[in-house]
Design a protein around this motif. Structure first.
Motif, mmCIF file in Angstrom:
data_model
loop_
_atom_site.group_PDB
_atom_site.id
_atom_site.type_symbol
_atom_site.label_atom_id
_atom_site.label_comp_id
_atom_site.label_asym_id
_atom_site.label_seq_id
_atom_site.Cartn_x
_atom_site.Cartn_y
_atom_site.Cartn_z
ATOM 1 N N ARG A 36 -77.454 -21.487 -31.182
ATOM 2 C CA ARG A 36 -77.891 -20.218 -31.916
ATOM 3 C C ARG A 36 -76.902 -20.004 -33.103
ATOM 4 N N THR A 37 -76.162 -20.939 -33.340
ATOM 5 C CA THR A 37 -75.209 -20.637 -34.549
ATOM 6 C C THR A 37 -74.992 -21.825 -35.252
ATOM 7 N N ILE A 38 -75.173 -21.334 -36.613
ATOM 8 C CA ILE A 38 -74.869 -22.218 -37.964
ATOM 9 C C ILE A 38 -73.889 -21.564 -38.797
ATOM 10 N N PHE A 39 -72.772 -22.272 -39.252
ATOM 11 C CA PHE A 39 -71.819 -21.567 -40.381
ATOM 12 C C PHE A 39 -72.305 -21.944 -41.644
ATOM 13 N N THR A 40 -72.120 -20.795 -42.648
ATOM 14 C CA THR A 40 -72.080 -21.072 -44.015
ATOM 15 C C THR A 40 -71.192 -19.831 -44.599
ATOM 16 N N TYR A 46 -67.479 -34.550 -44.277
ATOM 17 C CA TYR A 46 -68.050 -33.740 -43.139
ATOM 18 C C TYR A 46 -69.470 -33.349 -43.725
ATOM 19 N N PRO A 47 -70.407 -34.222 -43.605
ATOM 20 C CA PRO A 47 -71.841 -34.030 -44.023
ATOM 21 C C PRO A 47 -72.251 -32.589 -43.353
ATOM 22 N N GLU A 48 -73.072 -32.090 -43.969
ATOM 23 C CA GLU A 48 -73.933 -30.988 -43.393
ATOM 24 C C GLU A 48 -74.942 -31.293 -42.480
ATOM 25 N N ASP A 49 -75.277 -30.394 -41.621
ATOM 26 C CA ASP A 49 -76.105 -30.302 -40.520
ATOM 27 C C ASP A 49 -77.564 -30.495 -40.801
ATOM 28 N N MET A 50 -77.835 -30.150 -42.200
ATOM 29 C CA MET A 50 -79.457 -30.048 -42.402
ATOM 30 C C MET A 50 -79.409 -30.354 -43.748
ATOM 31 N N GLN A 51 -80.666 -30.665 -44.336
ATOM 32 C CA GLN A 51 -80.945 -30.895 -45.664
ATOM 33 C C GLN A 51 -81.583 -29.581 -46.175
ATOM 34 N N GLU A 52 -80.810 -28.930 -47.152
ATOM 35 C CA GLU A 52 -81.521 -27.819 -47.653
ATOM 36 C C GLU A 52 -81.765 -28.119 -49.497
ATOM 37 N N PHE A 53 -82.716 -27.723 -49.695
ATOM 38 C CA PHE A 53 -83.167 -27.658 -51.228
ATOM 39 C C PHE A 53 -83.968 -26.174 -51.568
ATOM 40 N N ASP A 99 -55.767 -17.523 -42.829
ATOM 41 C CA ASP A 99 -56.606 -16.286 -42.570
ATOM 42 C C ASP A 99 -58.125 -16.899 -42.304
ATOM 43 N N ALA A 100 -58.349 -18.004 -43.297
ATOM 44 C CA ALA A 100 -59.649 -18.621 -43.232
ATOM 45 C C ALA A 100 -59.881 -19.241 -41.709
ATOM 46 N N ILE A 101 -58.648 -19.855 -41.267
ATOM 47 C CA ILE A 101 -58.704 -20.656 -39.946
ATOM 48 C C ILE A 101 -59.071 -19.529 -38.712
ATOM 49 N N ASN A 102 -58.271 -18.455 -38.897
ATOM 50 C CA ASN A 102 -58.184 -17.267 -37.903
ATOM 51 C C ASN A 102 -59.791 -16.829 -38.028
ATOM 52 N N GLU A 103 -60.291 -16.417 -39.098
ATOM 53 C CA GLU A 103 -61.676 -15.854 -38.937
ATOM 54 C C GLU A 103 -62.621 -16.748 -38.529
ATOM 55 N N ASN A 131 -59.241 -22.385 -49.163
ATOM 56 C CA ASN A 131 -59.610 -21.704 -48.123
ATOM 57 C C ASN A 131 -61.002 -22.120 -47.523
ATOM 58 N N VAL A 132 -61.651 -22.633 -48.519
ATOM 59 C CA VAL A 132 -63.139 -23.203 -48.209
ATOM 60 C C VAL A 132 -62.952 -24.359 -47.276
ATOM 61 N N VAL A 133 -62.032 -25.251 -47.793
ATOM 62 C CA VAL A 133 -62.006 -26.203 -46.981
ATOM 63 C C VAL A 133 -61.291 -26.076 -45.536
ATOM 64 N N ALA A 134 -60.381 -25.248 -45.440
ATOM 65 C CA ALA A 134 -59.783 -24.868 -44.042
ATOM 66 C C ALA A 134 -61.012 -24.134 -43.233
ATOM 67 N N PHE A 135 -61.933 -23.312 -43.754
ATOM 68 C CA PHE A 135 -62.970 -22.960 -42.983
ATOM 69 C C PHE A 135 -63.570 -24.110 -42.535
ATOM 70 N N LEU A 136 -64.124 -24.945 -43.188
ATOM 71 C CA LEU A 136 -65.160 -26.018 -43.129
ATOM 72 C C LEU A 136 -64.594 -26.811 -42.068
ATOM 73 N N LYS A 137 -63.375 -27.189 -42.161
ATOM 74 C CA LYS A 137 -62.702 -28.225 -41.111
ATOM 75 C C LYS A 137 -62.480 -27.646 -39.964
ATOM 76 N N GLU A 138 -61.913 -26.346 -40.004
ATOM 77 C CA GLU A 138 -61.908 -25.601 -38.651
ATOM 78 C C GLU A 138 -63.283 -25.559 -37.934
ATOM 79 N N ALA A 139 -64.492 -25.198 -38.617
ATOM 80 C CA ALA A 139 -65.578 -24.981 -38.100
ATOM 81 C C ALA A 139 -66.043 -26.332 -37.426
ATOM 82 N N TYR A 140 -65.796 -27.362 -37.768
ATOM 83 C CA TYR A 140 -66.004 -28.472 -37.030
ATOM 84 C C TYR A 140 -64.979 -28.868 -36.017
ATOM 85 N N ARG A 141 -63.784 -28.774 -36.394
ATOM 86 C CA ARG A 141 -62.700 -28.988 -35.218
ATOM 87 C C ARG A 141 -62.722 -28.039 -34.126
ATOM 88 N N TYR A 142 -62.674 -26.757 -34.365
ATOM 89 C CA TYR A 142 -62.650 -25.650 -33.298
ATOM 90 C C TYR A 142 -64.116 -25.603 -32.569
#
Length: 361
Positions: free
Chosen positions: A323-327, A61-68, A304-308, A340-351
């Protein structure tokens, strides 16, 4: 420059291209919410087992931008050092300190010492400023600068003194602001030319858990002019400006928009009402939405992470505008269960993809 299609041919969800992220930020639509943990997740601060989990997750699940991070100047320079915020010899108050002080007071110096700092530091021509920039791969590129003017005064004076300084030493406060602005504008110019960045980000923590540190009137006098000049300059170069502001800054958001801030992070849960913020300002601002690190991620479970995550997507994301980016809403600490972090990240992509009209892959 790496080939975008080749690099990401085997991932589960292909990241945004540079243009897709630009469209998302500027309100022209996005197929799903963006996802970019980046500089809020410092792998070296996490246990080794958590590091390995996240490294594998990022491959799929690579990020949608390069940050540094732009290389940060030292707080107190050694003799002859110019890439520093303070080049006054032996100015570091920790030298010879025998008593403990509050964390926000650790580097606090007197105004007398501040006025001895050379006008041309930090050195805006420092050659290694962009050594952390990754190789271009077709994604949007965001450079994190040092703290903004409000957060920078804490470095010089400590938080308690800073609040008083707005009343007792206004010209000195403006001098700090001009010093920070000079540095940030140089980053914009050099970052565009040398690192081919698309945006710059800075942090000014103007919010507390309940209300802002300063009134809208004080913000107007001391910080709005500098935020606006930075935004005007960055926009003239074709760059976006991303701003991190912890806490409740609801009463300052109209001025952030007027100044030209393009993306605001994190819209902190339990300090502001997410739906109110989106409904009031969603047409004028993009949100780098921060998943809660005070309660949900550290003390909740995977569901809880998925629901949030679903709540945040339903609240902020509109396919026609993006107009929405998640972190996460601040630096990820080791107390957070990695599940919880994994659940959040995967659900952000899936949902998020489902909300954007796509089917699960």
């Amino acid at each position: 420059m790496q080939n975008f299609e080749e690099k990401f041919k085997n991932v589960k969800y292909k990241p945004f291209t540079r243009q897709q992220m630009i469209d998302c930020i500027e309100g022209r639509g996005a197929p799903r919410p963006g996802v970019a943990f980046g500089t809020w997740v410092h792998l070296d601060l996490l246990s080794e087992d958590k590091q390995e989990v996240l490294k594998k997750l990022y491959e799929e699940y690579p990020e949608d931008m390069q940050e540094f991070y732009v290389v940060k100047p030292s707080v107190f320079g050694k003799e002859g050092e110019t890439y520093t915020w303070c080049d006054v010899p032996n100015a570091d108050p920790s030298i010879g300190r025998t008593k403990k002080v509050g964390v926000d007071e650790e580097t606090a110096i007197s105004w007398e010492t501040y006025r001895k700092i050379s006008k041309d530091v930090p050195d805006i021509n420092y050659p290694d400023m962009f050594k952390n920039a990754p190789e271009e791969d077709g994604r949007y590129r965001l450079a994190w600068m040092s703290d903004g003017p409000w957060t920078s005064i804490w470095r010089y004076r400590g938080m308690t003194n800073s609040l008083m300084d707005l009343y007792t030493n206004p010209e000195d406060v403006h001098d700090i602001n001009r010093r920070v602005l000079r540095f940030h504008k140089a980053i914009c110019k050099r970052g565009k030319e040398e690192a081919h960045i698309d945006g710059v980000a800075f942090g000014d923590d103007l919010g507390m858990q309940r209300g802002s540190f300063i009134s809208p009137e004080m913000y107007r006098e001391f910080y709005f002019p500098y935020h606006k000049e930075l935004c005007d300059y960055a926009h003239s170069l074709g760059l976006h400006v991303w701003m991190h502001c912890c806490g409740d800054c609801f009463n300052l958001i109209p001025q952030f928009i007027e100044a030209g801030i393009d993306v605001l992070h994190p819209i902190q849960k339990y300090t502001m009402d997410e739906k109110q913020v989106k409904e009031t300002y969603g047409n004028d601002l993009s949100f780098w939405v921060g998943m809660d690190l005070q309660r949900v991620l550290p003390f909740g479970n995977e569901q809880d992470a998925i629901n949030e995550t679903r709540f945040l997507i339903d609240t902020y994301y509109r396919p026609e505008t993006g107009r929405t980016i998640f972190t996460v809403n601040n630096r990820l600490e080791d107390n957070v269960p990695i599940e919880n972090v994994v659940a959040f990240l995967k659900e952000a992509y899936r949902y998020g993809s489902e909300a954007g009209g796509k089917k699960d892959e």
